[in-house]
Write a protein that holds these residues in place. Sequence first.
Motif, short mmCIF file in Angstrom:
data_model
loop_
_atom_site.label_atom_id
_atom_site.label_comp_id
_atom_site.label_asym_id
_atom_site.label_seq_id
_atom_site.Cartn_x
_atom_site.Cartn_y
_atom_site.Cartn_z
N MET A 79 18.77 10.41 43.22
CA MET A 79 19.57 11.43 43.92
C MET A 79 20.01 12.53 42.94
N ASP A 80 20.44 12.13 41.74
CA ASP A 80 20.81 13.13 40.74
C ASP A 80 19.64 14.05 40.44
N ARG A 81 18.46 13.48 40.32
CA ARG A 81 17.27 14.28 40.01
C ARG A 81 16.96 15.24 41.17
N ILE A 82 17.08 14.76 42.39
CA ILE A 82 16.80 15.61 43.55
C ILE A 82 17.80 16.76 43.63
N ILE A 83 19.08 16.44 43.56
CA ILE A 83 20.12 17.47 43.65
C ILE A 83 19.99 18.45 42.50
N GLY A 84 19.80 17.93 41.28
CA GLY A 84 19.66 18.80 40.12
C GLY A 84 18.45 19.71 40.23
N SER A 85 17.34 19.17 40.68
CA SER A 85 16.11 19.97 40.82
C SER A 85 16.27 21.05 41.87
N MET A 86 16.91 20.71 42.98
CA MET A 86 17.14 21.71 44.02
C MET A 86 18.03 22.83 43.50
N ASN A 87 19.12 22.46 42.84
CA ASN A 87 20.04 23.47 42.33
C ASN A 87 19.38 24.33 41.25
N ALA A 88 18.58 23.72 40.39
CA ALA A 88 17.88 24.47 39.35
C ALA A 88 16.86 25.42 39.97
N THR A 89 16.19 24.98 41.02
CA THR A 89 15.22 25.85 41.71
C THR A 89 15.91 27.07 42.29
N VAL A 90 17.02 26.84 42.98
CA VAL A 90 17.76 27.96 43.56
C VAL A 90 18.22 28.91 42.46
N GLU A 91 18.73 28.36 41.38
CA GLU A 91 19.22 29.18 40.27
C GLU A 91 18.08 30.02 39.67
N ALA A 92 16.95 29.38 39.40
CA ALA A 92 15.82 30.08 38.78
C ALA A 92 15.24 31.14 39.71
N VAL A 93 15.07 30.80 40.99
CA VAL A 93 14.49 31.77 41.94
C VAL A 93 15.42 32.96 42.11
N THR A 94 16.71 32.71 42.17
CA THR A 94 17.67 33.81 42.28
C THR A 94 17.53 34.76 41.09
N GLU A 95 17.42 34.21 39.90
CA GLU A 95 17.27 35.04 38.70
C GLU A 95 15.95 35.80 38.71
N ILE A 96 14.88 35.15 39.15
CA ILE A 96 13.57 35.82 39.22
C ILE A 96 13.63 37.00 40.18
N LEU A 97 14.21 36.77 41.35
CA LEU A 97 14.28 37.83 42.36
C LEU A 97 15.16 38.99 41.90
N GLN A 98 16.09 38.72 41.00
CA GLN A 98 16.94 39.77 40.45
C GLN A 98 16.33 40.40 39.19
N GLY A 99 15.14 39.95 38.83
CA GLY A 99 14.44 40.52 37.68
C GLY A 99 14.90 39.97 36.34
N HIS A 100 15.58 38.84 36.34
CA HIS A 100 16.08 38.24 35.10
C HIS A 100 15.15 37.13 34.64
N ASP A 101 13.97 37.50 34.22
CA ASP A 101 12.96 36.50 33.83
C ASP A 101 13.42 35.61 32.69
N ASP A 102 14.16 36.18 31.74
CA ASP A 102 14.61 35.39 30.59
C ASP A 102 15.60 34.31 31.03
N ILE A 103 16.47 34.61 31.98
CA ILE A 103 17.42 33.63 32.47
C ILE A 103 16.69 32.55 33.27
#
Length: 129
Positions: A79-103
Amino acid sequence: MSAWSVEPDAIQTVLTNTQTAAETISTALGGSPVDSPGPPVEGVGGVADDMVQQSQSGLIGTALSGFFDDRQAAMSLIMDRIIGSMNATVEAVTEILQGHDDIAQNTQSRMREACDTNNFAGFIPPDQG
C-alpha cells in the motif's frame, strides 16, 4: 522543449484504476477505502483473530497469528508503494506540464530511491501512511 512525452488523460485513467485497486487492498487490510469516509471494516486482521480463537490451540493460534501478521505487514508495504507511486506520478506530471523538467527528474530520482529502500515517507502524506 521537454524530453518527456505526457498524455494527461491516459495518466488519469491509470491513476483512477490504481486508486480502485488500492481501495480493494485497503479494505482487505481492514481499513476504510482510501480517501473515503466510512467505518473501518474487519479485514484480514479481524479474520485472523477469529481463526486464532476458533483454533482453540495455543500452538496453532500462534502460528496463524504470526502468518497473518507477516502477510499484513507485506500488504501494508505494498500500500505504501502504491500510494507513494501515485503521489510521485502526480507530482512529476504536474512539474512536466509546467515545464519544470529538472524538478520532474528530481521527483523520478527520489521515487527510484524510495523503491530501492522501501521508504515512501517522502511521498505519503501523514494522514495516508
